[in-house]
Scaffold this motif. Structure first.
Motif, PDB file in Angstrom:
ATOM      1  N   ASP A   1       0.818  -1.232   0.000  1.00  0.00           N
ATOM      2  CA  ASP A   1       0.000   0.000   0.000  1.00  0.00           C
ATOM      3  C   ASP A   1       0.843   1.270   0.000  1.00  0.00           C
ATOM      4  O   ASP A   1       0.445   2.312   0.508  1.00  0.00           O
ATOM      5  CB  ASP A   1      -0.966   0.018   1.198  1.00  0.00           C
ATOM      6  CG  ASP A   1      -2.050  -1.047   1.061  1.00  0.00           C
ATOM      7  OD1 ASP A   1      -2.485  -1.289  -0.086  1.00  0.00           O
ATOM      8  OD2 ASP A   1      -2.472  -1.609   2.081  1.00  0.00           O
ATOM      9  N   HIS A   2       2.046   1.210  -0.589  1.00  0.00           N
ATOM     10  CA  HIS A   2       2.903   2.397  -0.629  1.00  0.00           C
ATOM     11  C   HIS A   2       2.432   3.406  -1.664  1.00  0.00           C
ATOM     12  O   HIS A   2       2.642   4.606  -1.508  1.00  0.00           O
ATOM     13  CB  HIS A   2       4.350   1.986  -0.929  1.00  0.00           C
ATOM     14  CG  HIS A   2       5.022   1.328   0.228  1.00  0.00           C
ATOM     15  ND1 HIS A   2       6.189   0.602   0.120  1.00  0.00           N
ATOM     16  CD2 HIS A   2       4.684   1.279   1.539  1.00  0.00           C
ATOM     17  CE1 HIS A   2       6.541   0.135   1.306  1.00  0.00           C
ATOM     18  NE2 HIS A   2       5.641   0.527   2.183  1.00  0.00           N
ATOM     19  N   GLY A   3       1.840   2.934  -2.734  1.00  0.00           N
ATOM     20  CA  GLY A   3       1.380   3.846  -3.776  1.00  0.00           C
ATOM     21  C   GLY A   3       0.362   3.169  -4.673  1.00  0.00           C
ATOM     22  O   GLY A   3       0.303   1.937  -4.762  1.00  0.00           O
ATOM     23  N   PHE A   4      -0.444   3.983  -5.337  1.00  0.00           N
ATOM     24  CA  PHE A   4      -1.512   3.503  -6.208  1.00  0.00           C
ATOM     25  C   PHE A   4      -1.394   4.249  -7.527  1.00  0.00           C
ATOM     26  O   PHE A   4      -1.367   5.480  -7.550  1.00  0.00           O
ATOM     27  CB  PHE A   4      -2.872   3.781  -5.534  1.00  0.00           C
ATOM     28  CG  PHE A   4      -4.068   3.310  -6.316  1.00  0.00           C
ATOM     29  CD1 PHE A   4      -4.461   1.988  -6.287  1.00  0.00           C
ATOM     30  CD2 PHE A   4      -4.816   4.211  -7.075  1.00  0.00           C
ATOM     31  CE1 PHE A   4      -5.571   1.555  -6.986  1.00  0.00           C
ATOM     32  CE2 PHE A   4      -5.926   3.796  -7.772  1.00  0.00           C
ATOM     33  CZ  PHE A   4      -6.314   2.457  -7.730  1.00  0.00           C
ATOM     34  N   GLU A   5      -1.282   3.520  -8.617  1.00  0.00           N
ATOM     35  CA  GLU A   5      -1.062   4.120  -9.927  1.00  0.00           C
ATOM     36  C   GLU A   5      -2.324   4.025 -10.793  1.00  0.00           C
ATOM     37  O   GLU A   5      -3.051   3.028 -10.727  1.00  0.00           O
ATOM     38  CB  GLU A   5       0.091   3.414 -10.648  1.00  0.00           C
ATOM     39  CG  GLU A   5       1.409   3.463  -9.899  1.00  0.00           C
ATOM     40  CD  GLU A   5       2.486   2.625 -10.573  1.00  0.00           C
ATOM     41  OE1 GLU A   5       2.193   2.041 -11.656  1.00  0.00           O
ATOM     42  OE2 GLU A   5       3.598   2.539 -10.023  1.00  0.00           O
ATOM     43  N   ILE A   6      -2.531   5.057 -11.617  1.00  0.00           N
ATOM     44  CA  ILE A   6      -3.644   5.075 -12.558  1.00  0.00           C
ATOM     45  C   ILE A   6      -3.076   5.164 -13.972  1.00  0.00           C
ATOM     46  O   ILE A   6      -2.312   6.083 -14.292  1.00  0.00           O
ATOM     47  CB  ILE A   6      -4.590   6.248 -12.273  1.00  0.00           C
ATOM     48  CG1 ILE A   6      -5.229   6.058 -10.895  1.00  0.00           C
ATOM     49  CG2 ILE A   6      -5.675   6.375 -13.355  1.00  0.00           C
ATOM     50  CD1 ILE A   6      -6.053   7.221 -10.425  1.00  0.00           C
ATOM     51  N   HIS A   7      -3.443   4.183 -14.804  1.00  0.00           N
ATOM     52  CA  HIS A   7      -2.959   4.098 -16.172  1.00  0.00           C
ATOM     53  C   HIS A   7      -4.134   4.094 -17.140  1.00  0.00           C
ATOM     54  O   HIS A   7      -5.174   3.495 -16.850  1.00  0.00           O
ATOM     55  CB  HIS A   7      -2.158   2.801 -16.377  1.00  0.00           C
ATOM     56  CG  HIS A   7      -0.913   2.701 -15.551  1.00  0.00           C
ATOM     57  ND1 HIS A   7       0.341   2.868 -16.090  1.00  0.00           N
ATOM     58  CD2 HIS A   7      -0.741   2.439 -14.226  1.00  0.00           C
ATOM     59  CE1 HIS A   7       1.253   2.711 -15.129  1.00  0.00           C
ATOM     60  NE2 HIS A   7       0.617   2.459 -13.979  1.00  0.00           N
ATOM     61  N   ALA A   8      -3.951   4.736 -18.292  1.00  0.00           N
ATOM     62  CA  ALA A   8      -4.928   4.636 -19.368  1.00  0.00           C
ATOM     63  C   ALA A   8      -4.762   3.285 -20.049  1.00  0.00           C
ATOM     64  O   ALA A   8      -3.647   2.860 -20.337  1.00  0.00           O
ATOM     65  CB  ALA A   8      -4.730   5.766 -20.374  1.00  0.00           C
ATOM     66  N   ASP A   9      -5.866   2.612 -20.285  1.00  0.00           N
ATOM     67  CA  ASP A   9      -5.861   1.323 -20.978  1.00  0.00           C
ATOM     68  C   ASP A   9      -6.193   1.590 -22.446  1.00  0.00           C
ATOM     69  O   ASP A   9      -7.359   1.764 -22.808  1.00  0.00           O
ATOM     70  CB  ASP A   9      -6.883   0.381 -20.339  1.00  0.00           C
ATOM     71  CG  ASP A   9      -6.800  -1.037 -20.900  1.00  0.00           C
ATOM     72  OD1 ASP A   9      -6.264  -1.202 -22.013  1.00  0.00           O
ATOM     73  OD2 ASP A   9      -7.293  -1.965 -20.234  1.00  0.00           O
ATOM     74  N   ARG A  10      -5.183   1.635 -23.287  1.00  0.00           N
ATOM     75  CA  ARG A  10      -5.384   1.985 -24.699  1.00  0.00           C
ATOM     76  C   ARG A  10      -6.330   1.012 -25.394  1.00  0.00           C
ATOM     77  O   ARG A  10      -7.031   1.369 -26.341  1.00  0.00           O
ATOM     78  CB  ARG A  10      -4.033   2.008 -25.425  1.00  0.00           C
ATOM     79  CG  ARG A  10      -3.060   3.070 -24.918  1.00  0.00           C
ATOM     80  CD  ARG A  10      -1.783   3.036 -25.757  1.00  0.00           C
ATOM     81  NE  ARG A  10      -0.786   3.995 -25.297  1.00  0.00           N
ATOM     82  CZ  ARG A  10       0.188   3.698 -24.456  1.00  0.00           C
ATOM     83  NH1 ARG A  10       0.277   2.479 -23.960  1.00  0.00           N
ATOM     84  NH2 ARG A  10       1.081   4.613 -24.085  1.00  0.00           N
ATOM     85  N   GLY A  11      -6.341  -0.222 -24.938  1.00  0.00           N
ATOM     86  CA  GLY A  11      -7.187  -1.230 -25.570  1.00  0.00           C
ATOM     87  C   GLY A  11      -8.671  -1.008 -25.353  1.00  0.00           C
ATOM     88  O   GLY A  11      -9.490  -1.611 -26.055  1.00  0.00           O
ATOM     89  N   ARG A  12      -9.024  -0.162 -24.388  1.00  0.00           N
ATOM     90  CA  ARG A  12     -10.441   0.093 -24.111  1.00  0.00           C
ATOM     91  C   ARG A  12     -10.884   1.479 -24.600  1.00  0.00           C
ATOM     92  O   ARG A  12     -12.033   1.860 -24.379  1.00  0.00           O
ATOM     93  CB  ARG A  12     -10.723  -0.055 -22.607  1.00  0.00           C
ATOM     94  CG  ARG A  12     -10.412  -1.456 -22.087  1.00  0.00           C
ATOM     95  CD  ARG A  12     -10.782  -1.598 -20.617  1.00  0.00           C
ATOM     96  NE  ARG A  12     -12.224  -1.616 -20.433  1.00  0.00           N
ATOM     97  CZ  ARG A  12     -12.986  -2.703 -20.488  1.00  0.00           C
ATOM     98  NH1 ARG A  12     -12.447  -3.883 -20.761  1.00  0.00           N
ATOM     99  NH2 ARG A  12     -14.286  -2.632 -20.300  1.00  0.00           N
TER     100      ARG A  12
ATOM    101  N   CYS B   1      -9.976   8.964 -16.714  1.00  0.00           N
ATOM    102  CA  CYS B   1      -8.964   8.557 -15.729  1.00  0.00           C
ATOM    103  C   CYS B   1      -8.774   9.633 -14.664  1.00  0.00           C
ATOM    104  O   CYS B   1      -8.479   9.320 -13.502  1.00  0.00           O
ATOM    105  CB  CYS B   1      -7.648   8.251 -16.431  1.00  0.00           C
ATOM    106  SG  CYS B   1      -7.693   6.733 -17.432  1.00  0.00           S
ATOM    107  N   GLY B   2      -8.943  10.916 -15.046  1.00  0.00           N
ATOM    108  CA  GLY B   2      -8.913  11.984 -14.050  1.00  0.00           C
ATOM    109  C   GLY B   2     -10.053  11.853 -13.056  1.00  0.00           C
ATOM    110  O   GLY B   2      -9.877  12.103 -11.851  1.00  0.00           O
TER     111      GLY B   2
END
Length: 328
Positions: A39-50, A66-67
């Motif tokens: 639980d040190h960090g949480f990342e948000i990535h765009a999923d290009r496939g969707r 994503c924002g």
């Protein structure tokens, strides 16, 4: 790769669940999340496939979605009693890696943050007419303040001339989409058990002042709506930013979700009419004629309704992975 819950900390699961409740273009949910271990960090990535290739060719709406997911993650951190430490666009060479959220100092959530956390699971997009009651001016003022807190502006379009101009621009863009077979197929493909519920699309898309998406091809059966409720259009607003970079899109998404959650906590829902922002020439017209030179990111109707259709969401088993594992 396995994304089993046993791999993840409880906080990361909590954040992934919250982030997944954000709105997205036609419920495409174009994201995945990563936990940095313990639980040190949480990342948000765009999923290009969707990403919807015809609706969102430049990825602007994907980043905005994503924002919105990022704002939900921030509120989930506050709900756990911590301040979020947010880093936008952490890796310049990886444009799909949009944000990182970490846990900073302990601090109890404010009253407004607790309200928004409570509204997360109950916020749903509306399609169709609203009730006759108008959104109160005091609440609209509050929504403007919430948008400004995220670096955006929420402009109420209430003059008759401006409303007619915006309605014409929405109609122009929607007509462009309806004339494009590829686009109509993409929209129709979003309806179903994993996307937009069919029962949420039963109103004729032209039944209020702003033209809506024709998910079910109703215009082919009824060129003119059986009934039109211009007076039940609701309050029309445009969310804008001063610039139009990926960072601005992320800010717009956070402002959008902050506005939507605060509105939902006060019994107000939103309908999306972003078609004119998906046609570059029409978006330029919105910017010039409606948004006073600022960049329009969302067009919404706000209002009251008792109707609600919950859209399905992918859970952490599908969206959350470990950042020390290979990214798909």
């Amino acid at each position: 790769m396995s994304l089993a819950h046993a791999q993840h900390g409880r906080a990361a699961l909590h954040l992934a669940h919250a982030a997944s409740l954000a709105p997205s273009p036609h419920n495409s949910q174009p994201w995945f999340f990563a936990e940095e271990g313990h639980d040190h960090g949480f990342e948000i990535h765009a999923d290009r496939g969707r990403r919807l290739a015809l609706t969102d060719p430049g990825g602007r709406e994907t980043v905005i979605a994503c924002g919105a997911a990022l704002f939900n993650a921030r509120i989930a951190v506050r709900d756990l009693g911590f301040r979020p430490a947010v880093d936008l666009l952490p890796e310049t060479g990886n444009p799909a890696y949009l944000a990182r959220v970490a846990f900073a100092a302990h601090a109890p959530a404010t009253y407004d943050e607790a309200l928004m956390a409570g509204a997360m699971a109950h916020r749903h997009t509306h399609r169709g007419p609203f009730g006759a009651d108008r959104v109160g001016e005091e609440l609209l003022d509050d929504l403007r303040e919430h948008a400004r807190a995220e670096g955006a502006d929420l402009q109420v379009v209430d003059g008759a001339d401006q409303l007619d101009q915006l309605a014409d621009l929405v109609r122009t863009a929607e007509d462009v989409h309806r004339a494009d077979r590829g686009h109509t197929a993409e929209i129709a493909g979003c309806v179903g058990p994993a996307g937009v519920p069919a029962e949420a699309c039963l109103y004729h898309p032209d039944c209020v002042l702003l033209a809506g998406r024709d998910y079910l091809g109703l215009v082919r059966q009824f060129a003119v709506p059986p009934q039109k409720w211009v007076s039940r259009t609701g309050t029309v607003v445009v969310l804008t930013t001063p610039y139009d970079t990926r960072a601005d899109w992320l800010r717009a998404g956070q402002a959008l979700q902050r506005v939507l959650l605060y509105a939902a906590a006060h019994g107000v829902r939103a309908a999306f009419h972003t078609q004119p922002l998906e046609v570059p020439a029409v978006r330029a017209e919105v910017r010039t004629r409606i948004a006073f030179g600022r960049f329009p990111q969302l067009v919404l109707r706000l209002g009251h309704t008792n109707q609600t259709w919950a859209t399905p969401r992918r859970g952490p088993a599908e969206t959350l992975l470990r950042s020390d594992l290979p990214v798909r």
